[in-house]
Structures are given as structure tokens and as C-alpha cells.
Scaffold this motif. Structure first.
Motif, PDB file in Angstrom:
ATOM      1  N   PRO A  10    -103.893 -17.539  10.310  1.00  0.00           N
ATOM      2  CA  PRO A  10    -104.059 -18.507  11.408  1.00  0.00           C
ATOM      3  C   PRO A  10    -103.992 -17.868  12.790  1.00  0.00           C
ATOM      4  N   ALA A  11    -103.149 -16.848  12.956  1.00  0.00           N
ATOM      5  CA  ALA A  11    -103.040 -16.204  14.268  1.00  0.00           C
ATOM      6  C   ALA A  11    -104.272 -15.354  14.581  1.00  0.00           C
ATOM      7  N   SER A  12    -104.818 -14.694  13.562  1.00  0.00           N
ATOM      8  CA  SER A  12    -105.965 -13.798  13.782  1.00  0.00           C
ATOM      9  C   SER A  12    -107.195 -14.537  14.294  1.00  0.00           C
ATOM     10  N   MET A  13    -107.332 -15.816  13.956  1.00  0.00           N
ATOM     11  CA  MET A  13    -108.556 -16.537  14.290  1.00  0.00           C
ATOM     12  C   MET A  13    -108.497 -17.234  15.644  1.00  0.00           C
ATOM     13  N   VAL A  14    -107.320 -17.350  16.237  1.00  0.00           N
ATOM     14  CA  VAL A  14    -107.196 -18.155  17.459  1.00  0.00           C
ATOM     15  C   VAL A  14    -107.979 -17.548  18.615  1.00  0.00           C
ATOM     16  N   ILE A  15    -107.687 -16.294  18.984  1.00  0.00           N
ATOM     17  CA  ILE A  15    -108.336 -15.691  20.154  1.00  0.00           C
ATOM     18  C   ILE A  15    -109.841 -15.525  19.945  1.00  0.00           C
ATOM     19  N   PRO A  16    -110.317 -15.040  18.778  1.00  0.00           N
ATOM     20  CA  PRO A  16    -111.776 -14.972  18.585  1.00  0.00           C
ATOM     21  C   PRO A  16    -112.467 -16.331  18.689  1.00  0.00           C
ATOM     22  N   LEU A  17    -111.884 -17.370  18.085  1.00  0.00           N
ATOM     23  CA  LEU A  17    -112.516 -18.690  18.149  1.00  0.00           C
ATOM     24  C   LEU A  17    -112.495 -19.252  19.567  1.00  0.00           C
ATOM     25  N   LEU A  18    -111.407 -19.011  20.311  1.00  0.00           N
ATOM     26  CA  LEU A  18    -111.368 -19.450  21.707  1.00  0.00           C
ATOM     27  C   LEU A  18    -112.476 -18.776  22.515  1.00  0.00           C
ATOM     28  N   GLY A  19    -112.653 -17.465  22.310  1.00  0.00           N
ATOM     29  CA  GLY A  19    -113.705 -16.748  23.028  1.00  0.00           C
ATOM     30  C   GLY A  19    -115.086 -17.247  22.681  1.00  0.00           C
ATOM     31  N   ILE A  20    -115.325 -17.502  21.394  1.00  0.00           N
ATOM     32  CA  ILE A  20    -116.642 -17.989  20.966  1.00  0.00           C
ATOM     33  C   ILE A  20    -116.910 -19.379  21.532  1.00  0.00           C
ATOM     34  N   ALA A  21    -115.909 -20.251  21.493  1.00  0.00           N
ATOM     35  CA  ALA A  21    -116.081 -21.598  22.048  1.00  0.00           C
ATOM     36  C   ALA A  21    -116.335 -21.544  23.552  1.00  0.00           C
ATOM     37  N   MET A  22    -115.599 -20.670  24.264  1.00  0.00           N
ATOM     38  CA  MET A  22    -115.814 -20.517  25.704  1.00  0.00           C
ATOM     39  C   MET A  22    -117.221 -19.993  25.992  1.00  0.00           C
ATOM     40  N   VAL A  57    -116.141 -11.054  25.599  1.00  0.00           N
ATOM     41  CA  VAL A  57    -115.077 -10.050  25.690  1.00  0.00           C
ATOM     42  C   VAL A  57    -113.788 -10.577  25.054  1.00  0.00           C
ATOM     43  N   VAL A  58    -113.454 -11.840  25.317  1.00  0.00           N
ATOM     44  CA  VAL A  58    -112.253 -12.440  24.719  1.00  0.00           C
ATOM     45  C   VAL A  58    -112.350 -12.426  23.193  1.00  0.00           C
ATOM     46  N   ALA A  59    -113.507 -12.857  22.665  1.00  0.00           N
ATOM     47  CA  ALA A  59    -113.690 -12.893  21.215  1.00  0.00           C
ATOM     48  C   ALA A  59    -113.594 -11.489  20.609  1.00  0.00           C
ATOM     49  N   SER A  60    -114.248 -10.524  21.235  1.00  0.00           N
ATOM     50  CA  SER A  60    -114.225  -9.146  20.723  1.00  0.00           C
ATOM     51  C   SER A  60    -112.823  -8.562  20.764  1.00  0.00           C
ATOM     52  N   THR A  61    -112.103  -8.836  21.852  1.00  0.00           N
ATOM     53  CA  THR A  61    -110.730  -8.347  21.977  1.00  0.00           C
ATOM     54  C   THR A  61    -109.840  -8.935  20.890  1.00  0.00           C
ATOM     55  N   GLY A  62    -109.957 -10.260  20.675  1.00  0.00           N
ATOM     56  CA  GLY A  62    -109.157 -10.916  19.637  1.00  0.00           C
ATOM     57  C   GLY A  62    -109.418 -10.343  18.261  1.00  0.00           C
ATOM     58  N   MET A  63    -110.687 -10.082  17.960  1.00  0.00           N
ATOM     59  CA  MET A  63    -111.033  -9.526  16.649  1.00  0.00           C
ATOM     60  C   MET A  63    -110.472  -8.121  16.468  1.00  0.00           C
ATOM     61  N   LEU A  64    -110.577  -7.291  17.516  1.00  0.00           N
ATOM     62  CA  LEU A  64    -110.131  -5.911  17.395  1.00  0.00           C
ATOM     63  C   LEU A  64    -108.607  -5.822  17.284  1.00  0.00           C
ATOM     64  N   VAL A  65    -107.889  -6.650  18.054  1.00  0.00           N
ATOM     65  CA  VAL A  65    -106.429  -6.654  17.990  1.00  0.00           C
ATOM     66  C   VAL A  65    -105.956  -7.133  16.615  1.00  0.00           C
ATOM     67  N   ALA A  66    -106.586  -8.205  16.095  1.00  0.00           N
ATOM     68  CA  ALA A  66    -106.225  -8.708  14.763  1.00  0.00           C
ATOM     69  C   ALA A  66    -106.521  -7.666  13.691  1.00  0.00           C
ATOM     70  N   LEU A  67    -107.644  -6.984  13.830  1.00  0.00           N
ATOM     71  CA  LEU A  67    -107.998  -5.938  12.865  1.00  0.00           C
ATOM     72  C   LEU A  67    -106.991  -4.791  12.911  1.00  0.00           C
TER      73      LEU A  67
END
Length: 522
Positions: free
Chosen positions: A69-81, A99-109
Motif C-alpha cells: 500500500p505504501a509503494s503505490m501512493v506516491i506513483p499514483l499521486l504523480g500519475i493522477a496529477m 517526476v513525482v511518479a518516477s521518484t515514488g517508483m524508484l524509492v519504492a523499488l
């Protein structure tokens, strides 16, 4: 094997991911789905590490890892924005969303790679899944981001790595891996944004209230790090240390934070703040009303502690008692959302800074109020406050404020989004203030049918959904800026999914639920 609550929680998150990408399917959708699949498998590795005590740092033990659940929050927020700003034709913020979506994905990874790396024996299948997901994400980033955007993403990742090593060492048992991802990932992004905007500051460019948020968040975090290092060599409970604490707070505030803010907004921050707060009569009325509510909240704390003194058997406040504060917060935020959202934005930033500063005083036992705060707040502790910090009240404030702070104002020319997006600023009020509160009160008093594998009840969840629908109807009546454009089915689905997530998640629901509801509304 994963237990049933974790499986159901994962299913709900997958459903939300698919719902979002059914609307905005593009190249980033493949990345999000690949990230979700690998996070599901890695979550099992993290849970096993936590159970065996094999994690590098000490995490909160009364919950699962919460990685999916935590991994998907920042990427989904970026995609929605990105999609909202793309439809509004605002290219700068469309790129910012990417940039927000990419950052969220890389940090979660990165957090997934850590879990796979320290798991013994090495989980071959999970390694392959993580490698495939990483390849998809990096390939997409290569064809989507400019060189400067790639550098920005890597800067945030670097800040996240160092911040995680420092704060997770200094604050054992305060976070789960998922909560650490959300909190430290958010702080890392804010810090990078502040550095970037400070280096490129142009007179008159940018909204002062945005800079106010960035400087306030970074300022209180740096203040905490400074005093944590300092009190390794000093006893923080003495009067000399306390005097030094207050003196250095004034020096750092007036000598570092104020000049930094002055450089960004090109005016005196104190004069600007006073002028902003008392600009209209409506703001004065709201400030007086909020002062009364703050005094009421303090009254509840003192009254409950007085009862504890007279009733020796009662050591902890009940769930219903703790929900008093949720009702007070709803009464605080709703008038601000209706009458003056900019004032609410700034007031929430100030309140966050005050909350964190008071927590420093309590944690370091700073005289004369440190020990008193420890005694007063100990009544309201629950199993989530297992570390040295008390964070639940700060999470409550964040859950209510994040939808206001993250609202894409630049992509909403009339101050509001169309359809369900008009409810984005109300996400915290609906998910935490109404849904979570009603679910807890009715579930603990009248609930009989428990969801399998949890303490939450079917009656509590259904009542929460019904209460949020009523709240939406009241918002439509009292807030003329909200126009849902017949998106009622989507709103019902969003509220229902987030209420189900509340029933099954063991993460901090005050933080997680508003973000998922905001994602669905956006």
C-alpha cells in the motif's frame, strides 16, 4: 504464507491501482502494475524479516510491513496529477507529475531491493520479479524524462537513502517499512524541492504559501536532527540544556529559517504572515473560532488526565475518547475548506510546526514543560506509539492537511476540479474525520460481525460508508464550488474501497486512507 488480512489488503490496493489505470492507461500504467506485483512478493520477505528480527533497523512490530500500500501512493499521486494538469494544459505541472511518479517508483523499488538483499537464502523468484519491474521502470524513465529530471529523481533517492539511515537508527520502532517509505520519501522530496527552488529563486515567482510549507517542514526536521546529535553529548533534562535548547531554537529560527524564507518570497516573512492572517474579516472570525476549538481540545486532555488521577484503575483513554479529537478536527477543517482554503493551508503548516516542536520538548524532556507533556499525552497512547516518539496526533493532522497541501491549484483555474475531483480537498475530512471515526465508534459499541482475521467489524465499515455519503451530500449543500457532474458511482466506489482498506490495514490509517481517497477522487 501471507495471512488473510494481508491478502485482502493487497487485493484492495490492486483494485484501486486497476481502477485508476482503467481511466488513465498509458506507459506509466505498466510501470505501476509491475511495481505493485513485485511489492506484493517483497512484502512477504519484509514481513518474514520483521518476525525473525532480521531487518537492518528496528521497525514497529504490531503491524505488517505495509510495503504494497505504501509503494503505490506516491506513483499514483504523480500519475493522477499528470493527467489532471495535462487536461488543463499546464505543461510544467504535467512534467512535475511525471517526476513525482518516477521518484515514488524508484524509492519504492530501492526499499524492495534492500529486503531482497538481506533475505537469506536469496529468494530467486522475487529477485527476478524485482529485476523485471526495475527494468520496466528504468526503461520507461529513460524514454520519458529529460536529463535534468533524471538528476532530480536521483537526488531525491540519494536524500532518501541518507535520511533513512539517520532517522531509522535514531527512531527505532516508530515506523513500519511502508510508513518509513511514505514519511521519509515525502520529506526527501520536500527537501529536494526546497534546495532546487532556493538555487533558482526569482523575485515574485511562485506562491509564498508553497514556500512557507517547504521551509517549515525542512526547518523542523533539521531542528530535530541538530538537537538529537547535540543531546548525545548533553543531558537534555537539565535546566542548562533546556535554556540552550530554547536559545538555539531562536537562533536557528531567526538566523537560518527566516532569512531562507525571505530569499524565497522576497519580503519579511513575519510581516507577510501577519498581513496574510488578518487580511479579511472572515479570516479573523476563522482564527477566533479555531482558537476556541484548540482550547476545547486542551480541555479534553486536562479533563481526561484529571479523571485518570481520580480513577486509579483507568490507565488509557478509550477509543471513543480518542475520537473526540477527530470530531474537533472535522469542526476545524470544514469551515476552512468552505470559506478560505488558503488560510487553512497556512494554519495547518503552522499547526504542524507547533506539534513537532512540542514533541521535541516532550521527547527531550525540555524544562519546564517536557515532563508535563509526557504525563499528559501518555494517557492517549495506543499500540501504534511503540517507539520513542508519539506520532498519532501528528499523523491525524497530516491526514487532514495533505489533501489541502497536495491539491493541484495551478491545474484548477477556478479553484476546484471537475467531477469527483472537486472533493479532493475534503479527502482527509471524509476518510479520517468521518469514515474512520464513525467506523471506530460504531464498530466498538455495536459491532458484532468481525471481518475475517481482524478486530474491525462489518457494521463499523458499512456505517462509515453511509456516513461519508451523507457527508458528501452535506458538502454539496454548503459548498457551492463543488460540482460532481454525475460522478456519484465513482465516489461511492472510492469511499467503499477506502473504507474496506481501513478495515484490513495495520498501517497508520490516518496517513494512508486520505491519500488513497485523494488518488481516487483525482
Amino acid at each position: 504464507m501471507l495471512n488473510k488480512p494481508v491478502l485482502v489488503e493487497s487485493l484492495i490496493v490492486f483494485t484501486i491501482v486497476l481502477f485508476v489505470h482503467a481511466v488513465v492507461w498509458d506507459r506509466y500504467s505498466w510501470c505501476a502494475i509491475a511495481l505493485a506485483v513485485q511489492a506484493f512478493y517483497v512484502q512477504f520477505k519484509w514481513d518474514r524479516l520483521l518476525q525473525l528480527g532480521g531487518a537492518v533497523f528496528q521497525f514497529r512490530t504490531a503491524a505488517n510491513s505495509g510495503l504494497l500500500p505504501a509503494s503505490m501512493v506516491i506513483p499514483l499521486l504523480g500519475i493522477a496529477m499528470k493527467e489532471r494538469c495535462k487536461s488543463a494544459g499546464i505543461v510544467y505541472f504535467e512534467r512535475f507529475g511525471i517526476v513525482v511518479a518516477s521518484t515514488g517508483m524508484l524509492v519504492a523499488l530501492f526499499l524492495s531491493v534492500i529486503a531482497v538483499g538481506i533475505t537469506k537464502p536469496v529468494p530467486t523468484n522475487t529477485c527476478i520479479l524485482t529485476g523485471v519491474a526495475g527494468s520496466i521502470i528504468i526503461y520507461t524513465m529513460k524514454h520519458s524524462l529529460t536529463v535534468s529530471e533524471v538528476i532530480e529523481v536521483l537526488e531525491v533517492l540519494l536524500i532518501f537513502v541518507y535520511l533513512s539511515m539517520i532517522l531509522l537508527y535514531l527512531l527505532p520502532r516508530c515506523f513500519t517499512p511502508g510508513e518509513a517509505l511514505l514519511v521519509l520519501g515525502g520529506i526527501s522530496f520536500v527537501l529536494n524541492q526546497l534546495i532546487k527552488r532556493s538555487l533558482n529563486a526569482v523575485e515574485g515567482r511562485g506562491d509564498p504559501i508553497d514556500f512557507f510549507l517547504l521551509v517549515a517542514v525542512v526547518g523542523v526536521v533539521l531542528l530535530g536532527l541538530f538537537f538529537t546529535v547535540l543531546f548525545i553529548f548533553m543531558d537534555s533534562g537539565t535546566w542548562i540544556s533546556s535554556m540552550f535548547f530554547h536559545m538555539m531554537t531562536a537562533v536557528l529560527g531567526l538566523g537560518v529559517i527566516m532569512p531562507w524564507l525571505y530569499r524565497l518570497i522576497q519580503r519579511n516573512p513575519l510581516f507577510w504572515l501577519l498581513q496574510f492572517l488578518f487580511q479579511t474579516q472572515t479570516r479573523v472570525y476563522l482564527l477566533v473560532y479555531w482558537t476556541f476549538l484548540a482550547a476545547s481540545a486542551c480541555g479534553v486532555v486536562f479533563y481526561q488526565n484529571a479523571r485518570r488521577s481520580s480513577e486509579s484503575k483507568k490507565h488509557q483513554a478509550s477509543t471513543i475518547t480518542r475520537k473526540y479529537f477527530h470530531f474537533i478536527v472535522v469542526a476545524t477543517y470544514v469551515p476552512g475548506l468552505i470559506y478560505d482554503r488558503q488560510l487553512l493551508y497556512v494554519a495547518a503548516v503552522l499547526c504542524l510546526a507547533v506539534f513537532i516542536f512540542l514533541e521535541y520538548i516532550r521527547y527531550f524532556r525540555i524544562k519546564p514543560f517536557g515532563q508535563t507533556l509526557r504525563h499528559l499525552l501518555s494517557l492517549f497512547l495506543d499500540e501504534r506509539d511503540s517507539g520513542p516518539l508519539i506520532l498519532t496526533h501528528i499523523y491525524l493532522l497530516l491526514g487532514m492537511s495533505l489533501p489541502v497541501w497536495l491539491f493541484p491549484r495551478s491545474c484548477a483555474p477556478k479553484g476546484t476540479l471537475s467531477g469527483a475531483g472537486a472533493l479532493v480537498p475534503y479527502s482527509g475530512v471524509l476518510a479520517v474525520g468521518v469514515g474512520d471515526t464513525i467506523a471506530s465508534v460504531f464498530g466498538s459499541t455495536m459491532g458484532e460481525i468481525k471481518w475475517p482475521g481482524t478486530k474491525k467489524t462489518f457494521e463499523g465499515t458499512m456505517t462509515a460508508i453511509f456516513a461519508q455519503i451523507i457527508a458528501v451530500a452535506l458538502i454539496l449543500i454548503f459548498d457551492s464550488s463543488v460540482n460532481l457532474n454525475s460522478s456519484y458511482a465513482w465516489i461511492l466506489a472510492s469511499v467503499s474501497l477506502v473504507s474496506l482498506l481501513e478495515a484490513y490495514t495495520t498501517q497508520i490509517d490516518n496517513l494512508l486512507l486520505p491519500l488513497y481517497l485523494q488518488i481516487m477522487f483525482m
